[in-house]
Design a protein around this motif. Structure first.
Motif, PDB file in Angstrom:
ATOM      1  N   VAL A  21       7.678   7.479   4.821  1.00 27.79           N
ATOM      2  CA  VAL A  21       9.125   7.326   4.644  1.00 27.79           C
ATOM      3  C   VAL A  21       9.804   8.703   4.673  1.00 27.79           C
ATOM      4  CG1 VAL A  21      10.936   6.556   3.055  1.00 27.79           C
ATOM      5  CG2 VAL A  21       8.824   5.221   3.307  1.00 27.79           C
ATOM      6  N   MET A  70       6.983  -0.970  -0.527  1.00 21.31           N
ATOM      7  CA  MET A  70       7.799  -1.312  -1.706  1.00 21.31           C
ATOM      8  C   MET A  70       8.556  -2.617  -1.460  1.00 21.31           C
ATOM      9  SD  MET A  70       7.890   0.892  -4.295  1.00 21.31           S
ATOM     10  CE  MET A  70       7.148   2.495  -4.641  1.00 21.31           C
ATOM     11  N   GLY A 111       0.824  -1.218   0.000  1.00 16.30           N
ATOM     12  CA  GLY A 111       0.000   0.000   0.000  1.00 16.30           C
ATOM     13  C   GLY A 111       0.847   1.252   0.000  1.00 16.30           C
ATOM     14  N   CYS A 112       0.325   2.321   0.583  1.00  8.04           N
ATOM     15  CA  CYS A 112       1.052   3.597   0.613  1.00  8.04           C
ATOM     16  C   CYS A 112       0.337   4.497   1.618  1.00  8.04           C
ATOM     17  CB  CYS A 112       1.033   4.222  -0.778  1.00  8.04           C
ATOM     18  SG  CYS A 112       1.600   5.929  -0.803  1.00  8.04           S
ATOM     19  N   SER A 113       1.101   5.123   2.524  1.00  2.76           N
ATOM     20  CA  SER A 113       0.459   5.963   3.548  1.00  2.76           C
ATOM     21  C   SER A 113      -0.245   7.163   2.924  1.00  2.76           C
ATOM     22  CB  SER A 113       1.496   6.428   4.572  1.00  2.76           C
ATOM     23  OG  SER A 113       2.485   7.236   3.963  1.00  2.76           O
ATOM     24  N   CYS A 138       3.911  11.087   3.390  1.00  5.32           N
ATOM     25  CA  CYS A 138       4.608   9.830   3.104  1.00  5.32           C
ATOM     26  C   CYS A 138       5.328   9.423   4.381  1.00  5.32           C
ATOM     27  CB  CYS A 138       5.610  10.026   1.968  1.00  5.32           C
ATOM     28  SG  CYS A 138       6.833   8.699   1.930  1.00  5.32           S
TER      29      CYS A 138
HETATM   30  S1  SF4 Z   1       7.757   5.788  -0.240  1.00  2.00           S
HETATM   31 FE1  SF4 Z   1       6.048   6.902   0.708  1.00  2.00          FE
HETATM   32  S2  SF4 Z   1       4.833   7.660  -1.036  1.00  2.00           S
HETATM   33 FE2  SF4 Z   1       6.196   6.027  -1.822  1.00  2.00          FE
HETATM   34  S3  SF4 Z   1       4.939   4.149  -1.677  1.00  2.00           S
HETATM   35 FE3  SF4 Z   1       6.158   4.267   0.225  1.00  2.00          FE
HETATM   36  S4  SF4 Z   1       4.753   5.293   1.668  1.00  2.00           S
HETATM   37 FE4  SF4 Z   1       3.943   5.685  -0.388  1.00  2.00          FE
END
Ligand code: SF4
Length: 355
Positions: free
Chosen positions: A227, A314, A139-141, A225
């Motif tokens: 990260v 990722m 997923g992705c925050s 994000c």
């Molecule tokens: S690096 Fe940040 S923006 Fe990119 S997929 Fe991961 S959580 Fe989402």
């Protein structure tokens, strides 16, 4: 221009925390595998020890054979690990580059090595193709910070104000948008609308960076994000104090105090181009760790200082999962057709925007 308003996201279910890269099918290393993949090992030997390559090589060989058989193309984001990025991917890049390639491909199957919103974008642009993601939990925050309903409420509150959404969003959110953007083209997209005010969603820090590049007023959202928000200006000041000649380059998803310390700010693709063109002696690459590994493999003479933050989403994508994905044609990405039609308008408008 100042930010006009900033809205908080509704509470979302917790993101997955587990990182599981264990092999699902044991593939043995043989001398023949070593010989047949030697040219690929040349690309990554600066960052992958020979002993680790013995684990990766059988998967690399099997994936490359199977993708030809399946008429598949592998799209890999710049944050994928070097054995994926350099050894099995057909196309690598940032979200915009991957979206453009997804729109052009003639392959029957697209395997998206990245996170779920990227695979959804490929499906939106290729409704008749099979789009696979090796782990659907990637997923992705940022994508989780906002829903289509949130965008509808903002439109009610600011009638007539156009909506730009970062591609790091779900298909539902894209479907409610006038146009999408990436970190490569965000300021150009905002200005392309010819509006005095734009609703810019969902990344608050990217919005702050874009606001510094345009006279358009932005209404923003408090998505981050997970990260990039962990980097701090203080840690970068310490790097510079210890070596005043060091160069610092940062992604615009970072907080403003980080951007203020950077010699260059840009998308992942622009950061890579910057390093390729400038060949600094020492550089701090303020973004997800694997990208420095990928560029290091290509430019071993550059010393990368890594204030290392990994994206757990990722990192869900691994060689064994890519092989499983191609073998079993899983996990197939599905987008509701009506949502896809509306989301496609917003994505295609961005893809076709002249730079
Ligand atoms: S690096 Fe940040 S923006 Fe990119 S997929 Fe991961 S959580 Fe989402």
């Amino acid at each position: 221009m100042p930010i006009l308003h900033s809205f908080a996201p509704a509470p979302q279910p917790g993101l997955p925390e587990e990182i599981d890269g264990l092999p699902m099918r044991a593939l043995p290393w043989t001398q023949a595998t070593g010989r047949d993949t030697a040219h690929l090992y040349e690309r990554v030997k600066a960052v992958i020890p020979a002993v680790e390559w013995q684990f990766f090589a059988p998967y690399v060989e099997a994936i490359n054979a199977l993708k030809r058989e399946r008429n598949a193309v592998i799209l890999a984001h710049n944050y994928q690990t070097p054995e994926i990025y350099h050894c099995v991917a057909d196309v690598v890049g940032d979200s915009l580059q991957l979206a453009r390639e997804a729109a052009k491909t003639s392959a029957a199957v697209i395997v998206q090595c990245g996170v779920h919103f990227m695979a959804e974008t490929s499906k939106i642009l290729n409704p008749d193709k099979t789009v696979l993601i090796p782990d659907g939990r990637a997923g992705c925050s940022l994508a989780q910070s906002i829903t289509g309903e949130d965008v509808r409420l903002l439109r009610e509150r600011f009638p007539g104000v156009p909506v730009v959404t970062y591609v790091n969003t779900s298909a539902d959110v894209k479907a409610e948008s006038d146009i999408c953007c990436t970190s490569s083209n965000a300021a150009a997209v905002v200005e392309s609308l010819g509006a005095e005010t734009v609703i810019f969603l969902p990344d608050e820090y990217l919005a702050t960076y874009v606001a510094s590049k345009t006279r358009v007023k932005l209404i923003t959202w408090k998505g981050h994000c997970e990260v990039h928000e962990r980097f701090t200006g203080e840690e970068l000041r310490q790097f510079r104090e210890s070596d005043p000649s060091i160069e610092i380059i940062a992604h615009p998803e970072c907080p403003p105090d980080v951007i203020a310390q950077a010699d260059f700010t840009g998308s992942t693709a622009s950061m890579i181009d910057w390093v390729r063109g400038r060949r600094p002696k020492r550089v701090v690459m303020v973004t997800e760790c694997s990208m420095a590994d990928n560029v290091q493999a290509e430019l071993p003479e550059v010393e990368f200082v890594r204030p290392c933050n990994l994206c757990p989403h990722m990192k869900r994508i691994t060689l064994p999962k890519i092989l499983d994905s191609l073998l079993d044609l899983k996990e197939e990405v599905v987008v509701d057709p009506m949502t896809a039609i509306r989301a496609r308008r917003a994505v295609e408008r961005m893809v076709h925007l002249k730079s």
